[in-house]
Design a protein around this motif. Structure first.
Motif, PDB file in Angstrom:
ATOM      1  N   GLU A 105       0.821  -1.210   0.000  1.00  0.00           N
ATOM      2  CA  GLU A 105       0.000   0.000   0.000  1.00  0.00           C
ATOM      3  C   GLU A 105       0.854   1.259   0.000  1.00  0.00           C
ATOM      4  O   GLU A 105       0.498   2.274  -0.605  1.00  0.00           O
ATOM      5  N   GLY A 106       2.016   1.212   0.664  1.00  0.00           N
ATOM      6  CA  GLY A 106       2.865   2.393   0.748  1.00  0.00           C
ATOM      7  C   GLY A 106       3.456   2.827  -0.573  1.00  0.00           C
ATOM      8  O   GLY A 106       3.903   3.973  -0.709  1.00  0.00           O
ATOM      9  N   ALA A 107       3.473   1.933  -1.560  1.00  0.00           N
ATOM     10  CA  ALA A 107       4.037   2.269  -2.866  1.00  0.00           C
ATOM     11  C   ALA A 107       3.015   2.912  -3.799  1.00  0.00           C
ATOM     12  O   ALA A 107       3.375   3.408  -4.870  1.00  0.00           O
ATOM     13  N   ILE A 108       1.744   2.919  -3.393  1.00  0.00           N
ATOM     14  CA  ILE A 108       0.666   3.398  -4.254  1.00  0.00           C
ATOM     15  C   ILE A 108       0.280   4.823  -3.884  1.00  0.00           C
ATOM     16  O   ILE A 108      -0.014   5.115  -2.721  1.00  0.00           O
ATOM     17  N   ALA A 109       0.277   5.713  -4.874  1.00  0.00           N
ATOM     18  CA  ALA A 109      -0.256   7.059  -4.661  1.00  0.00           C
ATOM     19  C   ALA A 109      -1.779   7.024  -4.756  1.00  0.00           C
ATOM     20  O   ALA A 109      -2.474   7.489  -3.856  1.00  0.00           O
ATOM     21  N   PHE A 110      -2.302   6.474  -5.846  1.00  0.00           N
ATOM     22  CA  PHE A 110      -3.740   6.261  -5.990  1.00  0.00           C
ATOM     23  C   PHE A 110      -3.985   5.368  -7.197  1.00  0.00           C
ATOM     24  O   PHE A 110      -3.104   5.173  -8.049  1.00  0.00           O
ATOM     25  N   VAL A 111      -5.182   4.819  -7.271  1.00  0.00           N
ATOM     26  CA  VAL A 111      -5.603   3.970  -8.390  1.00  0.00           C
ATOM     27  C   VAL A 111      -7.002   4.412  -8.802  1.00  0.00           C
ATOM     28  O   VAL A 111      -7.854   4.674  -7.950  1.00  0.00           O
ATOM     29  N   MET A 112      -7.245   4.489 -10.120  1.00  0.00           N
ATOM     30  CA  MET A 112      -8.565   4.857 -10.619  1.00  0.00           C
ATOM     31  C   MET A 112      -8.974   3.891 -11.723  1.00  0.00           C
ATOM     32  O   MET A 112      -8.121   3.289 -12.386  1.00  0.00           O
ATOM     33  N   ASN A 113     -10.290   3.743 -11.900  1.00  0.00           N
ATOM     34  CA  ASN A 113     -10.781   2.931 -13.008  1.00  0.00           C
ATOM     35  C   ASN A 113     -10.197   3.436 -14.318  1.00  0.00           C
ATOM     36  O   ASN A 113     -10.000   4.640 -14.517  1.00  0.00           O
ATOM     37  N   GLY A 114      -9.928   2.507 -15.249  1.00  0.00           N
ATOM     38  CA  GLY A 114      -9.162   2.880 -16.436  1.00  0.00           C
ATOM     39  C   GLY A 114      -9.847   2.659 -17.756  1.00  0.00           C
ATOM     40  O   GLY A 114      -9.231   2.145 -18.675  1.00  0.00           O
ATOM     41  N   GLY A 115     -11.084   3.018 -17.897  1.00  0.00           N
ATOM     42  CA  GLY A 115     -11.708   2.979 -19.208  1.00  0.00           C
ATOM     43  C   GLY A 115     -12.747   1.887 -19.367  1.00  0.00           C
ATOM     44  O   GLY A 115     -13.019   1.088 -18.464  1.00  0.00           O
ATOM     45  N   THR A 116     -13.321   1.819 -20.564  1.00  0.00           N
ATOM     46  CA  THR A 116     -14.471   0.970 -20.851  1.00  0.00           C
ATOM     47  C   THR A 116     -14.074  -0.502 -20.948  1.00  0.00           C
ATOM     48  O   THR A 116     -13.030  -0.841 -21.487  1.00  0.00           O
ATOM     49  N   PHE A 117     -14.949  -1.379 -20.441  1.00  0.00           N
ATOM     50  CA  PHE A 117     -14.677  -2.809 -20.469  1.00  0.00           C
ATOM     51  C   PHE A 117     -15.948  -3.571 -20.781  1.00  0.00           C
ATOM     52  O   PHE A 117     -17.056  -3.036 -20.703  1.00  0.00           O
ATOM     53  N   GLY A 118     -15.784  -4.835 -21.144  1.00  0.00           N
ATOM     54  CA  GLY A 118     -16.919  -5.682 -21.486  1.00  0.00           C
ATOM     55  C   GLY A 118     -17.387  -6.503 -20.308  1.00  0.00           C
ATOM     56  O   GLY A 118     -16.892  -6.376 -19.185  1.00  0.00           O
ATOM     57  N   ASP A 119     -18.337  -7.402 -20.552  1.00  0.00           N
ATOM     58  CA  ASP A 119     -18.888  -8.193 -19.461  1.00  0.00           C
ATOM     59  C   ASP A 119     -17.888  -9.228 -18.935  1.00  0.00           C
ATOM     60  O   ASP A 119     -18.123  -9.845 -17.887  1.00  0.00           O
TER      61      ASP A 119
END
Length: 278
Positions: A105-119
């Motif tokens: 966790e200490g290595a991560i600044a942030f994470v966000m969803n990354g675009g459109t995906f299928g089922d």
């Protein structure tokens, strides 16, 4: 603090697939631009941002025309960007929390969803992870936000990040980037709003995007309440002063900000991972 956002009136498959290609020969359907998910049945739990951001966070509260937002900045001097994929199985499948399990966790600044995906949770457009192209550039026609042209590609290598519309990317980028993802539509193109986006249209939804400024920093924005495509685009253009910005998937925009303790629980597929440089 947890806020419950009800997503309803649609089949589960639609929740997982933002847009499907139309049969060959049919025109692109534009009417779905920014179509908000109805809010009256299936519940998806999304954790809202804490009132006070932790001092070490790359994310800060913002406001624009009465709407609250979270604004996260990735700086190439102190961050690197990679792509990831949410797990397709397990108790936390299809979530950032599932992807984060067992990571530092200490290595991560942030994470966000990354675009459109299928089922199947796979990206429906161009996707490069660790310099390996997993999905080719999608130039097909279809309905939904992704196919509202121009859509675009967010990509980069060695601390140099860019956003280009997909056709320009195809013509001008020859080398494989370290990371890359295609989404759509473009919100801001060369300092101008996408030609088919109204300044503040009637459709409102929780939305997210990424934009690049003149200093080479990437600006990730996720709204805390529903807003229009146009308002998000104008926040990028007028407040953040970015020349190019790209829309990210709208079904369940999600953010993990370890410094503030925020972990959203929406269904995701591709991810944009901002890591701290050691």
């Amino acid at each position: 603090m947890r806020a419950r956002i009800a997503l309803a009136g649609i089949a589960p498959a639609l929740l997982l697939c933002a847009c499907e290609a139309q049969p060959e020969g049919e025109p692109v359907v534009r009417t779905e631009l920014g179509e908000a998910v109805p809010v009256d049945a299936v519940e998806e739990i999304v954790e809202s941002a804490p009132t006070d951001m932790t001092a070490g966070s790359a994310c800060t509260p913002a406001a624009f025309e009465g709407v609250t937002l979270t604004h996260c900045v990735a700086d190439p001097e102190s961050h690197r960007i990679a792509t990831g994929l949410a797990p397709k199985s397990g108790e936390k499948f299809g979530t950032i929390e599932g992807w984060a399990a067992g990571r530092n966790e200490g290595a991560i600044a942030f994470v966000m969803n990354g675009g459109t995906f299928g089922d199947d949770l796979k990206p429906i457009g161009y996707f490069v992870q660790d310099s390996e192209r997993l999905v080719e550039l999608n130039r097909g026609d279809g309905s939904g936000n992704f196919f509202l042209r121009p859509n675009g590609v967010f990509f980069g290598s060695e601390g140099s990040w860019r956003i280009l519309d997909s056709e320009t990317f195809l013509r001008t980028v020859g080398d494989r980037p370290q990371f890359g993802m295609q989404s759509g539509p473009m919100l801001v193109i060369g300092g101008e709003l996408h030609p088919e986006i109204q300044d503040d249209g009637p459709s409102k939804a929780i939305r997210a995007g990424v934009g690049m400024d003149a200093q080479g920093r990437a600006h990730f924005v996720i709204s805390q309440e529903p807003l229009s495509f146009g308002k998000l685009a104008r926040f990028y253009r007028d407040s953040l002063k970015v020349a190019d910005a790209l829309y990210l998937d709208a079904r369940s925009p999600s953010l993990w900000d370890p410094a503030s303790g925020r972990m959203d629980g929406g269904r995701v597929g591709p991810l944009l991972v901002v890591e701290k440089k050691q």
